[in-house]
Design a protein around this motif. Structure first.
Motif, PDB file in Angstrom:
ATOM      1  N   GLY A 169       0.957  -1.435   0.032  1.00  0.00           N
ATOM      2  CA  GLY A 169      -0.072   0.092  -0.152  1.00  0.00           C
ATOM      3  C   GLY A 169       0.996   1.256   0.082  1.00  0.00           C
ATOM      4  N   THR A 214      -3.314   5.122  -9.525  1.00  0.00           N
ATOM      5  CA  THR A 214      -3.376   3.618  -9.840  1.00  0.00           C
ATOM      6  C   THR A 214      -2.043   3.067  -8.873  1.00  0.00           C
ATOM      7  OG1 THR A 214      -1.781   3.620 -11.687  1.00  0.00           O
ATOM      8  CG2 THR A 214      -4.368   3.912 -11.968  1.00  0.00           C
ATOM      9  N   TYR A 262      -4.791  -1.701  -9.193  1.00  0.00           N
ATOM     10  CA  TYR A 262      -5.926  -0.997  -8.376  1.00  0.00           C
ATOM     11  C   TYR A 262      -6.046   0.375  -8.904  1.00  0.00           C
ATOM     12  CZ  TYR A 262      -5.293  -4.845  -5.109  1.00  0.00           C
ATOM     13  OH  TYR A 262      -5.413  -6.192  -4.173  1.00  0.00           O
ATOM     14  N   ASP A 263      -7.392   0.858  -9.222  1.00  0.00           N
ATOM     15  CA  ASP A 263      -7.737   2.042  -9.821  1.00  0.00           C
ATOM     16  C   ASP A 263      -8.352   2.637  -8.321  1.00  0.00           C
ATOM     17  OD1 ASP A 263     -10.329   3.757 -11.737  1.00  0.00           O
ATOM     18  OD2 ASP A 263      -8.048   3.796 -11.792  1.00  0.00           O
ATOM     19  N   VAL A 264      -7.490   3.665  -8.078  1.00  0.00           N
ATOM     20  CA  VAL A 264      -7.891   4.368  -6.579  1.00  0.00           C
ATOM     21  C   VAL A 264      -8.877   5.227  -6.730  1.00  0.00           C
ATOM     22  CG1 VAL A 264      -6.777   5.648  -4.857  1.00  0.00           C
ATOM     23  CG2 VAL A 264      -5.268   4.151  -6.026  1.00  0.00           C
ATOM     24  N   ASN A 265      -9.926   5.094  -5.844  1.00  0.00           N
ATOM     25  CA  ASN A 265     -10.750   6.061  -5.490  1.00  0.00           C
ATOM     26  C   ASN A 265     -10.629   6.866  -4.337  1.00  0.00           C
ATOM     27  OD1 ASN A 265     -12.382   4.664  -3.141  1.00  0.00           O
ATOM     28  ND2 ASN A 265     -11.732   2.848  -4.536  1.00  0.00           N
ATOM     29  N   ASP A 297     -10.426   5.128  -1.031  1.00  0.00           N
ATOM     30  CA  ASP A 297      -9.458   4.073  -0.771  1.00  0.00           C
ATOM     31  C   ASP A 297      -8.584   4.708   0.425  1.00  0.00           C
ATOM     32  OD1 ASP A 297      -7.790   2.051  -1.763  1.00  0.00           O
ATOM     33  OD2 ASP A 297      -8.486   2.362  -3.764  1.00  0.00           O
ATOM     34  N   LYS A 333      -5.904   2.492   0.483  1.00  0.00           N
ATOM     35  CA  LYS A 333      -4.677   2.216  -0.283  1.00  0.00           C
ATOM     36  C   LYS A 333      -3.798   1.284   0.777  1.00  0.00           C
ATOM     37  CE  LYS A 333      -4.230   6.275  -0.983  1.00  0.00           C
ATOM     38  NZ  LYS A 333      -3.510   7.699  -0.907  1.00  0.00           N
ATOM     39  N   VAL A 362       3.299   2.971  -7.480  1.00  0.00           N
ATOM     40  CA  VAL A 362       2.222   3.743  -7.280  1.00  0.00           C
ATOM     41  C   VAL A 362       2.279   4.898  -8.208  1.00  0.00           C
ATOM     42  CG1 VAL A 362       1.264   5.438  -5.454  1.00  0.00           C
ATOM     43  CG2 VAL A 362       2.255   3.221  -4.829  1.00  0.00           C
TER      44      VAL A 362
END
Lengths: 151, 134
Positions: A79, A86, A102-105, A108, A110, A128
């Protein structure tokens, strides 16, 4: 065109660029198929990010046991606290390098955990993609007593 | 052959952080494993995309590969402050027939997963917590 219609056109164009990130789900298997076909970490990085430089950062966290008795289930915890778009998990111990993207929202945290297959001992890398446009990276080597890809 | 599915999704919420753990029943068969088993690489099947949504809000979006373990378990965390967290009843309350009002129920996290063969799997779990919201 008169001034009024020019301004409303410009207003519309700005609104289009502010679509909130969390309304779209990004299936990178469909949008970037070459990432998943890449056989090396370098090729996977190029396919995912283009020709950007990658910078090592301790803000990218990755922990894996040094030794794994089975390559079929290597536990990975990873993380970051960096602001990110992403987060990718790559390795060089399997025929292809990409494990996950992973598409970060906006919700998130993370912080992720999962178990992955490693056909041989090798290196696991987390990348990252920062909101600042920089690609940050950290990596860890791990040993596998018995390969897990052919299980 | 057991049918593939999302076996379980569990959420723990503490200090406005939700930790979600999801378990799948899926062979996550790689191309090489398929070639060995059936002689045909195209028999490979593994989960390729997982989303977690609460209403229209996305809290998880991950594209995945054949390199996750068979019957994979994934753990992720999201900020739960914006969502409705329901009151979790204790075992004793449930045994005593206590039921919750609508206002005490939480939002649903819906996990959707797709695999290489185009199968879709869905599982919902309610956001609940014993803790009082601060």
């Amino acid at each position: 065109m008169n001034r009024r219609s020019f301004l409303s056109f410009a207003g519309g164009a700005v609104a289009l660029s502010v679509i909130p990130m969390n309304l779209s789900a990004e299936d990178y298997r469909k949008s970037k198929p070459s990432v998943w076909e890449a056989h090396t970490i370098d090729d996977a990085i190029k396919a995912m990010y283009g020709l950007k430089d990658v910078v090592q950062s301790d803000e990218v966290k990755l922990s894996v046991p040094k030794i794994n008795s089975s390559g079929g289930a290597v536990p990975v915890k990873f993380g970051t606290t960096l602001d990110a778009k992403t987060i990718a998990l790559f390795q060089d111990a399997n025929p292809e390098s990409a494990v996950a993207v992973y598409d970060v929202n906006i919700y998130d945290v993370k912080k992720y955990e999962a178990k992955i297959k490693m056909g041989t001992s090798g290196t696991i890398m987390v990348l990252v993609e920062g909101t600042d446009g920089v690609i940050y990276m950290n990596k860890v080597s791990t040993e596998v007593a018995a390969g897990g890809c052919e299980g | 052959m057991a049918s593939n599915k999302i076996t379980a999704v569990k959420i723990k919420i503490k200090n406005d952080i939700a930790t979600a753990k999801m378990a799948f029943s899926h062979p996550m068969m790689t191309y090489n494993q398929a070639k060995t088993k059936t002689g045909d690489r195209e028999d490979a099947n593994f989960i390729t995309h997982i989303t977690g949504k609460i209403g229209s809000e996305t809290v998880l979006d991950v594209s995945t590969s054949q390199f996750f373990s068979k019957n994979p378990i994934f753990k992720f965390q999201f900020k739960s402050e914006s969502f409705k967290v329901g009151k979790k009843l204790s075992g004793r309350e449930i045994n005593n027939g206590v039921t919750r009002k609508e206002s005490e129920k939480g939002d649903l996290l819906v996990i959707t997963a797709t695999d290489r063969k185009g199968n879709t799997y869905k599982k919902s779990v309610e956001l609940t917590s014993r803790q009082k919201k601060k």
